[in-house]
Scaffold this active site. Structure first.
Site, mmCIF file in Angstrom:
data_model
loop_
_atom_site.group_PDB
_atom_site.id
_atom_site.type_symbol
_atom_site.label_atom_id
_atom_site.label_comp_id
_atom_site.label_asym_id
_atom_site.label_seq_id
_atom_site.Cartn_x
_atom_site.Cartn_y
_atom_site.Cartn_z
ATOM 1 N N GLY A 95 5.347 15.946 -8.702
ATOM 2 C CA GLY A 95 5.692 14.622 -9.208
ATOM 3 C C GLY A 95 4.561 13.615 -9.150
ATOM 4 O O GLY A 95 4.796 12.410 -9.259
ATOM 5 N N GLN A 96 3.323 14.100 -9.013
ATOM 6 C CA GLN A 96 2.183 13.173 -8.945
ATOM 7 C C GLN A 96 1.901 12.593 -10.321
ATOM 8 O O GLN A 96 1.789 13.331 -11.312
ATOM 9 C CB GLN A 96 0.941 13.894 -8.410
ATOM 10 C CG GLN A 96 -0.242 12.954 -8.206
ATOM 11 C CD GLN A 96 -1.430 13.636 -7.538
ATOM 12 O OE1 GLN A 96 -1.413 14.846 -7.280
ATOM 13 N NE2 GLN A 96 -2.456 12.849 -7.255
ATOM 14 N N HIS A 102 -2.816 9.651 -2.584
ATOM 15 C CA HIS A 102 -2.107 8.534 -1.957
ATOM 16 C C HIS A 102 -0.938 9.043 -1.136
ATOM 17 O O HIS A 102 -0.325 10.065 -1.450
ATOM 18 C CB HIS A 102 -1.636 7.515 -2.994
ATOM 19 C CG HIS A 102 -0.845 8.104 -4.121
ATOM 20 N ND1 HIS A 102 -1.440 8.749 -5.192
ATOM 21 C CD2 HIS A 102 0.486 8.158 -4.356
ATOM 22 C CE1 HIS A 102 -0.507 9.155 -6.036
ATOM 23 N NE2 HIS A 102 0.672 8.831 -5.535
ATOM 24 N N HIS A 104 2.741 7.906 0.219
ATOM 25 C CA HIS A 104 3.854 6.955 0.116
ATOM 26 C C HIS A 104 4.446 6.754 1.510
ATOM 27 O O HIS A 104 4.744 7.740 2.214
ATOM 28 C CB HIS A 104 4.975 7.507 -0.772
ATOM 29 C CG HIS A 104 4.622 7.688 -2.209
ATOM 30 N ND1 HIS A 104 4.984 6.801 -3.197
ATOM 31 C CD2 HIS A 104 3.950 8.687 -2.846
ATOM 32 C CE1 HIS A 104 4.566 7.228 -4.377
ATOM 33 N NE2 HIS A 104 3.936 8.382 -4.197
HETATM 34 P P1 5GP Z 1 2.929 9.341 -7.624
HETATM 35 O O1 5GP Z 1 4.046 9.533 -8.598
HETATM 36 O O2 5GP Z 1 1.595 9.657 -8.237
HETATM 37 O O3 5GP Z 1 3.129 10.028 -6.304
HETATM 38 O O4 5GP Z 1 2.949 7.796 -7.251
HETATM 39 C C1 5GP Z 1 2.254 6.826 -7.950
HETATM 40 C C2 5GP Z 1 2.845 5.505 -7.513
HETATM 41 O O5 5GP Z 1 1.964 4.473 -7.910
HETATM 42 C C3 5GP Z 1 4.212 5.181 -8.118
HETATM 43 O O6 5GP Z 1 5.161 4.979 -7.083
HETATM 44 C C4 5GP Z 1 3.958 3.921 -8.933
HETATM 45 O O7 5GP Z 1 5.033 3.011 -8.888
HETATM 46 C C5 5GP Z 1 2.716 3.354 -8.285
HETATM 47 N N1 5GP Z 1 1.862 2.595 -9.173
HETATM 48 C C6 5GP Z 1 1.402 2.981 -10.401
HETATM 49 N N2 5GP Z 1 0.596 2.036 -10.916
HETATM 50 C C7 5GP Z 1 0.534 1.048 -9.984
HETATM 51 C C8 5GP Z 1 -0.165 -0.215 -9.950
HETATM 52 O O8 5GP Z 1 -0.887 -0.601 -10.870
HETATM 53 N N3 5GP Z 1 0.004 -0.968 -8.829
HETATM 54 C C9 5GP Z 1 0.804 -0.569 -7.787
HETATM 55 N N4 5GP Z 1 0.901 -1.397 -6.734
HETATM 56 N N5 5GP Z 1 1.452 0.617 -7.796
HETATM 57 C C10 5GP Z 1 1.331 1.394 -8.879
#
Ligand code: 5GP
Ligand code: ZN
Length: 116
Positions: A95-96, A102, A104
């Protein structure tokens, strides 16, 4: 994704604004734009790394630092005792969506396991 186009690199260098809750020489932590819990913080290394799938032994200190910092934030914000969830989504099935490593940090409600 090149590092110059990476949105989290842009957050590190301030080109994209974010609400930072912690920063030091290794990482920054900021509120997720689309929070999935009352507290939803992202911790990222200042150094660009695509994902957990791309880390090497040389990233050991950075990885440890991210987890130790997540635990510090949980204690500082007062939700450590109630509990929290730490997640590292990795690649497509994980789900990346943003390919800058990063962590969470989610808190403020109960979480189910296994996640969806
Ligand atoms: P992933 O799905 O890659 O594990 O998580 C990416 C996260 O980054 C998501 O929870 C999404 O809401 C967050 N995100 C994406 N773009 C931005 C941004 O421009 N600013 C912030 N603060 N969070 C972001
Ligand atoms: Zn990046």
């Amino acid at each position: 994704m090149s590092e110059t186009q990476c949105i989290f690199c842009k957050i590190v260098d301030g080109q994209i604004p974010s609400t930072r809750v912690f920063e030091d020489e290794v990482c920054i932590a900021f509120n997720d734009l689309s929070p999935q819990a009352p507290t939803h913080v992202l911790l990222i290394p200042r150094e660009h790394v695509d994902s957990l799938d791309k880390v090497e032994r040389g990233h050991k200190d950075v990885l440890g630092h991210l987890l130790l910092t997540a635990a510090d934030i949980a204690r500082d914000k007062g939700f450590a005792e109630d509990g929290y969830r730490v997640v590292i989504n990795t690649n497509s099935d994980g789900g990346q969506t943003v390919f800058h490593l990063h962590v969470h940090l989610l808190a403020g409600r109960p979480f189910v396991f296994p996640p969806g």
